[in-house]
Design a protein around this motif. Structure first.
Motif, PDB file in Angstrom:
ATOM      1  N   LEU A 126       0.860  -1.184   0.000  1.00 46.56           N
ATOM      2  CA  LEU A 126       0.000   0.000   0.000  1.00 46.56           C
ATOM      3  C   LEU A 126       0.892   1.228   0.000  1.00 46.56           C
ATOM      4  O   LEU A 126       1.889   1.274   0.721  1.00 46.56           O
ATOM      5  N   ILE A 127       0.536   2.224  -0.819  1.00 40.77           N
ATOM      6  CA  ILE A 127       1.218   3.514  -0.797  1.00 40.77           C
ATOM      7  C   ILE A 127       0.176   4.600  -0.554  1.00 40.77           C
ATOM      8  O   ILE A 127      -0.881   4.605  -1.191  1.00 40.77           O
ATOM      9  N   ALA A 128       0.473   5.506   0.383  1.00 41.48           N
ATOM     10  CA  ALA A 128      -0.455   6.562   0.786  1.00 41.48           C
ATOM     11  C   ALA A 128       0.101   7.922   0.389  1.00 41.48           C
ATOM     12  O   ALA A 128       1.261   8.233   0.674  1.00 41.48           O
ATOM     13  N   PHE A 129      -0.738   8.735  -0.257  1.00 39.16           N
ATOM     14  CA  PHE A 129      -0.347  10.060  -0.725  1.00 39.16           C
ATOM     15  C   PHE A 129      -1.020  11.154   0.103  1.00 39.16           C
ATOM     16  O   PHE A 129      -2.078  10.945   0.708  1.00 39.16           O
ATOM     17  N   PRO A 130      -0.432  12.376   0.101  1.00 39.52           N
ATOM     18  CA  PRO A 130      -1.019  13.498   0.836  1.00 39.52           C
ATOM     19  C   PRO A 130      -2.328  13.996   0.224  1.00 39.52           C
ATOM     20  O   PRO A 130      -2.721  13.597  -0.875  1.00 39.52           O
ATOM     21  N   GLU A 131      -2.966  14.907   0.943  1.00 43.98           N
ATOM     22  CA  GLU A 131      -4.178  15.564   0.452  1.00 43.98           C
ATOM     23  C   GLU A 131      -3.833  16.436  -0.760  1.00 43.98           C
ATOM     24  O   GLU A 131      -2.819  17.133  -0.774  1.00 43.98           O
ATOM     25  N   LEU A 132      -4.699  16.369  -1.788  1.00 47.66           N
ATOM     26  CA  LEU A 132      -4.548  17.200  -2.984  1.00 47.66           C
ATOM     27  C   LEU A 132      -3.144  17.086  -3.589  1.00 47.66           C
ATOM     28  O   LEU A 132      -2.575  18.067  -4.063  1.00 47.66           O
ATOM     29  N   TRP A 133      -2.599  15.884  -3.567  1.00 49.05           N
ATOM     30  CA  TRP A 133      -1.285  15.639  -4.142  1.00 49.05           C
ATOM     31  C   TRP A 133      -1.246  16.113  -5.602  1.00 49.05           C
ATOM     32  O   TRP A 133      -0.250  16.638  -6.079  1.00 49.05           O
ATOM     33  N   ILE A 134      -2.329  15.885  -6.296  1.00 49.78           N
ATOM     34  CA  ILE A 134      -2.461  16.397  -7.659  1.00 49.78           C
ATOM     35  C   ILE A 134      -3.576  17.431  -7.667  1.00 49.78           C
ATOM     36  O   ILE A 134      -4.700  17.106  -7.307  1.00 49.78           O
ATOM     37  N   PRO A 135      -3.274  18.698  -8.040  1.00 48.74           N
ATOM     38  CA  PRO A 135      -1.989  19.264  -8.474  1.00 48.74           C
ATOM     39  C   PRO A 135      -1.297  20.081  -7.382  1.00 48.74           C
ATOM     40  O   PRO A 135      -0.607  21.049  -7.686  1.00 48.74           O
ATOM     41  N   GLY A 136      -1.465  19.688  -6.119  1.00 44.60           N
ATOM     42  CA  GLY A 136      -0.871  20.408  -4.993  1.00 44.60           C
ATOM     43  C   GLY A 136      -1.921  21.172  -4.209  1.00 44.60           C
ATOM     44  O   GLY A 136      -2.953  21.597  -4.752  1.00 44.60           O
ATOM     45  N   TYR A 137      -1.659  21.350  -2.922  1.00 43.86           N
ATOM     46  CA  TYR A 137      -2.601  22.102  -2.081  1.00 43.86           C
ATOM     47  C   TYR A 137      -2.577  23.577  -2.493  1.00 43.86           C
ATOM     48  O   TYR A 137      -1.494  24.157  -2.676  1.00 43.86           O
ATOM     49  N   PRO A 138      -3.741  24.237  -2.609  1.00 45.84           N
ATOM     50  CA  PRO A 138      -3.791  25.620  -3.104  1.00 45.84           C
ATOM     51  C   PRO A 138      -3.394  26.642  -2.030  1.00 45.84           C
ATOM     52  O   PRO A 138      -4.237  27.388  -1.504  1.00 45.84           O
ATOM     53  N   THR A 139      -2.114  26.704  -1.727  1.00 44.85           N
ATOM     54  CA  THR A 139      -1.650  27.618  -0.678  1.00 44.85           C
ATOM     55  C   THR A 139      -1.885  29.076  -1.057  1.00 44.85           C
ATOM     56  O   THR A 139      -1.896  29.949  -0.192  1.00 44.85           O
ATOM     57  N   PHE A 140      -2.116  29.326  -2.333  1.00 46.93           N
ATOM     58  CA  PHE A 140      -2.347  30.699  -2.789  1.00 46.93           C
ATOM     59  C   PHE A 140      -3.608  31.318  -2.201  1.00 46.93           C
ATOM     60  O   PHE A 140      -3.719  32.528  -2.070  1.00 46.93           O
ATOM     61  N   VAL A 141      -4.572  30.483  -1.832  1.00 47.25           N
ATOM     62  CA  VAL A 141      -5.875  31.008  -1.426  1.00 47.25           C
ATOM     63  C   VAL A 141      -5.797  31.787  -0.118  1.00 47.25           C
ATOM     64  O   VAL A 141      -6.684  32.591   0.196  1.00 47.25           O
ATOM     65  N   PHE A 142      -4.736  31.585   0.660  1.00 49.64           N
ATOM     66  CA  PHE A 142      -4.589  32.265   1.944  1.00 49.64           C
ATOM     67  C   PHE A 142      -3.871  33.611   1.833  1.00 49.64           C
ATOM     68  O   PHE A 142      -3.695  34.284   2.833  1.00 49.64           O
ATOM     69  N   PHE A 172      -3.864   1.421  12.677  1.00 48.37           N
ATOM     70  CA  PHE A 172      -2.625   1.964  12.152  1.00 48.37           C
ATOM     71  C   PHE A 172      -2.955   3.205  11.337  1.00 48.37           C
ATOM     72  O   PHE A 172      -3.914   3.201  10.550  1.00 48.37           O
ATOM     73  N   VAL A 173      -2.187   4.257  11.511  1.00 48.60           N
ATOM     74  CA  VAL A 173      -2.411   5.492  10.767  1.00 48.60           C
ATOM     75  C   VAL A 173      -1.178   5.820   9.939  1.00 48.60           C
ATOM     76  O   VAL A 173      -0.057   5.865  10.460  1.00 48.60           O
ATOM     77  N   LEU A 174      -1.402   6.048   8.651  1.00 48.94           N
ATOM     78  CA  LEU A 174      -0.345   6.457   7.735  1.00 48.94           C
ATOM     79  C   LEU A 174      -0.551   7.938   7.450  1.00 48.94           C
ATOM     80  O   LEU A 174      -1.419   8.321   6.665  1.00 48.94           O
ATOM     81  N   LEU A 175       0.252   8.781   8.121  1.00 46.09           N
ATOM     82  CA  LEU A 175       0.131  10.226   7.949  1.00 46.09           C
ATOM     83  C   LEU A 175       1.018  10.643   6.778  1.00 46.09           C
ATOM     84  O   LEU A 175       2.240  10.662   6.888  1.00 46.09           O
ATOM     85  N   ALA A 176       0.384  10.962   5.660  1.00 43.65           N
ATOM     86  CA  ALA A 176       1.106  11.391   4.458  1.00 43.65           C
ATOM     87  C   ALA A 176       1.042  12.905   4.365  1.00 43.65           C
ATOM     88  O   ALA A 176      -0.043  13.498   4.482  1.00 43.65           O
ATOM     89  N   SER A 177       2.188  13.543   4.145  1.00 47.92           N
ATOM     90  CA  SER A 177       2.222  15.005   4.145  1.00 47.92           C
ATOM     91  C   SER A 177       3.007  15.540   2.961  1.00 47.92           C
ATOM     92  O   SER A 177       3.777  14.828   2.316  1.00 47.92           O
ATOM     93  N   MET A 178       2.822  16.821   2.730  1.00 53.46           N
ATOM     94  CA  MET A 178       3.355  17.509   1.569  1.00 53.46           C
ATOM     95  C   MET A 178       4.511  18.412   1.985  1.00 53.46           C
ATOM     96  O   MET A 178       4.555  18.900   3.113  1.00 53.46           O
ATOM     97  N   VAL A 179       5.424  18.647   1.073  1.00 49.99           N
ATOM     98  CA  VAL A 179       6.551  19.549   1.286  1.00 49.99           C
ATOM     99  C   VAL A 179       6.429  20.735   0.336  1.00 49.99           C
ATOM    100  O   VAL A 179       5.981  20.579  -0.801  1.00 49.99           O
ATOM    101  N   GLN A 180       6.812  21.904   0.821  1.00 45.99           N
ATOM    102  CA  GLN A 180       6.849  23.092  -0.038  1.00 45.99           C
ATOM    103  C   GLN A 180       8.259  23.687  -0.013  1.00 45.99           C
ATOM    104  O   GLN A 180       8.814  23.912   1.055  1.00 45.99           O
ATOM    105  N   THR A 181       8.817  23.894  -1.191  1.00 50.39           N
ATOM    106  CA  THR A 181      10.113  24.554  -1.319  1.00 50.39           C
ATOM    107  C   THR A 181       9.886  25.933  -1.953  1.00 50.39           C
ATOM    108  O   THR A 181       8.743  26.357  -2.159  1.00 50.39           O
TER     109      THR A 181
END
Length: 352
Positions: free
Chosen positions: A48-64, A227-236
């Motif tokens: 099993l592979i777990a991906f973050p929220e809104l992996w595609i196309p990325g979380y809309p950080t612009f909205v804030f 069991f909880v698989l916490l998948a998270s996103m990185v921003q550079t």
């Protein structure tokens, strides 16, 4: 060896959890990166592979960070790079899952006609869509972009060859009734899909910080005995630039938005008693975190706490759930056989 319990796997299950930066506003690049991670996880023996929220196309950080006019321009670009469940993009990902012989829990911005939804898609090792759900209620500014789910969001656990797998997204982990309904479905492996998780910035509320979000996720593991698989996103800096969050950006004035930060990764695997099972990784690290899940840990935890079993009082408290899809238009002669999902039928994959 102890006798097998119900439909549990007879051996520990190896899982992979993603921590990575999405391909901001680039659906083609995102699909390619997603398939590469699926292939890597499969080659390393994960089931099993777990991906973050809104992996595609990325979380809309612009909205804030921007004025309405600027946000509207970003939203159109975001819409063009969202993904439909019956699209060729999704078919490519499903084929990658089939080729790698691995189950995939994928977070996407789902495009459905003119609307967008925050969705999780669970794909079998054969490439079939086992479960597709939308976020119960987008949080705060997310509502500018995304719509609400219907009753099918409450069906968020599915029986698989590696146990009962389910999931929630981001602040759904702060919804007590939604969590309780998840426990009732007998979940054993929980995919907690989160975006970037940041430390306190300015006057941002504590519940929006990495510490609080991790607390909420550990709480679900403890309450549900899962069991909880916490998948998270990185921003550079790449993400800052793509979302117009660099200090030079026209609309970013005054206090820095809490999303205008580099880092954000907190991928981890949590045991059914709430303990952390994996070593911490740097907040800007990209890769896969692996763990082996021994289901006996679930039953050790549930000997003490089972909120929908021996540790419940249904004579006092009960939860009523309407899991049917409330459709916008229903013809008088229409018969809805299952009401399971807003999508009447998932497309079949072509044979190779």
């Amino acid at each position: 060896m102890a006798p097998q319990i119900d439909l549990d796997p007879s051996h520990p299950v190896k899982v992979a959890v993603v921590q990575g930066e999405p391909c901001w506003f680039d659906v083609d690049g995102a699909v390619q990166k997603t398939c590469a991670l699926i292939t890597e996880a499969g080659q390393n023996g994960a089931k099993l592979i777990a991906f973050p929220e809104l992996w595609i196309p990325g979380y809309p950080t612009f909205v804030f960070a921007h004025t309405t006019k600027t946000v509207n321009d970003y939203m159109l670009k975001y819409y063009h790079n969202a993904i439909a469940v019956d699209s060729e993009h999704m078919a490519t990902i499903r084929k990658a899952a089939r080729a790698a012989d691995i189950m995939v829990a994928l977070g996407i911005a789902e495009r459905d006609w003119g609307s967008l939804y925050m969705s999780q898609t669970f794909i079998s090792p054969q490439g079939d869509i086992l479960l597709h759900r939308r976020k119960f209620k987008p949080t705060g500014p997310e509502r500018i972009i995304f719509g609400d789910a219907s009753g099918d969001c409450s069906k968020n656990v599915v029986q698989t060859a590696i146990g009962r797998v389910g999931g929630l997204q981001c602040f759904e982990h702060l919804q007590p009734l939604l969590k309780y309904n998840t426990y009732f479905q007998g979940e054993q492996i929980h995919v907690a899909s989160w975006p970037c998780l940041f430390p306190p910035v300015g006057e941002m509320p504590f519940f929006n910080t990495v510490e609080a979000c991790r607390m909420a996720t550990h709480t679900l593991a403890i309450e549900g005995g899962v069991f909880v698989l916490l998948a998270s996103m990185v921003q550079t800096d790449k993400g800052l630039e793509a979302n117009g969050l660099l200090p030079s950006s026209k609309d970013v004035e005054g206090e820095i938005p809490h999303t205008a930060v580099v880092g954000g990764g907190l991928t981890v695997v949590i045991g059914p008693d709430g303990r952390t099972m994996t070593e911490p990784v740097p907040v800007d690290w990209e890769g896969l975190v692996y763990a082996e899940l021994d289901f006996d840990q679930i039953y050790r935890a549930k000997q003490w706490i089972d909120p929908v079993g021996h540790y419940s009082r249904p004579d006092i408290f009960r939860l009523q759930v309407d899991s049917q899809v409330q459709r916008h238009v229903v013809a008088a002669d229409q018969v809805d056989a299952d009401g399971y999902t807003h999508i009447s039928r998932f497309p079949e994959l072509e044979e190779e």
